[in-house]
Design a protein around this motif. Structure first.
Motif: not given
Lengths: 109, 115
Positions: A64-65, A69, A50, A67, A62
């Protein structure tokens, strides 16, 4: 606890279709996230991470902090993308990797 | 440049016997990791060497497993005595630097079958 979840054991798509391999993680700090790939009869190899924010073989991911994910995406799947894909996190730079169970991607012609 | 190598590629032993797996990291890589994947489960970390020192051995399952890295080059992982649940694929990986940007390079793995 550190945990990586890949909900799909197998994902089968047709050539040219979009691909999304899901990955969710749990970790209280700021991990580094990776996608590793293992093609048939080859060793496990890094696909992307990432912090690099780059596209490798048309794949992007990407972080996604909110979520927690780190889904792997590719707009148009190719037959040579067929492989086992592992999502992994590293709690600290240069330390151990915590792997998900892996997702087999099959791209059909 | 040669990648990480592991020997043997396959090993079949009987319960109670001893097996020693070997890993040769990429030349110049100070960090060496052992992982394993048992049937149907995810790849799990076993331990991490920095040169000849054990940095993290939190993943070692029990005292039947002994890892060494004498001289900070190749590493061995001994299982003594082997049990049925030790069957799986044992991976070794190496990396150059513990700082940001470090990539772990994996060997082909050793498939261990305990009968």
């Amino acid at each position: 606890a550190q945990r990586v979840t890949q909900p799909e054991k197998l994902l089968s798509v047709f050539k040219g279709a979009p691909v999304e391999l899901k990955c969710n993680y749990s970790y209280s700090g700021s991990p580094e996230l990776f996608w590793y790939v293992q093609y048939s009869r080859q060793r496990l190899q890094l696909l992307l991470r990432h912090i690099s924010r780059e596209s490798i073989k048309g794949f992007t991911a990407d972080l996604n902090k909110g979520e927690t994910s780190f889904h792997l995406k590719k707009p148009f799947a190719q037959e040579e993308d067929s492989a086992m894909y592992y999502c992994a996190l590293s709690p600290q730079y240069g330390n151990k990797l915590v792997f998900g169970a892996g997702t087999i991607l099959r791209v059909k012609s | 440049e040669a990648g990480v190598t592991q020997f043997p590629s396959h090993s079949v032993i009987e319960k109670g016997q001893t097996v020693t797996l070997r890993c040769d990291p990429i030349s110049g890589h100070d960090n060496l990791y052992w992982y394993r994947r048992v049937m149907g489960k995810e790849i799990k970390f076993l331990l991490h060497f920095v040169k000849e020192s054990k940095q993290d051995e939190s993943g070692m399952p029990n005292n039947r497993f002994l890892a060494e890295r004498t001289g900070g080059t190749y590493s061995t992982l001994k299982v003594q005595p082997a049990e049925l649940e030790d069957s799986g694929v044992y991976f070794c990986a190496s990396s150059q630097d513990r700082l940001a940007g470090d990539t772990q390079y994996f060997g082909p793995g050793t498939r261990l079958t305990v009968l």
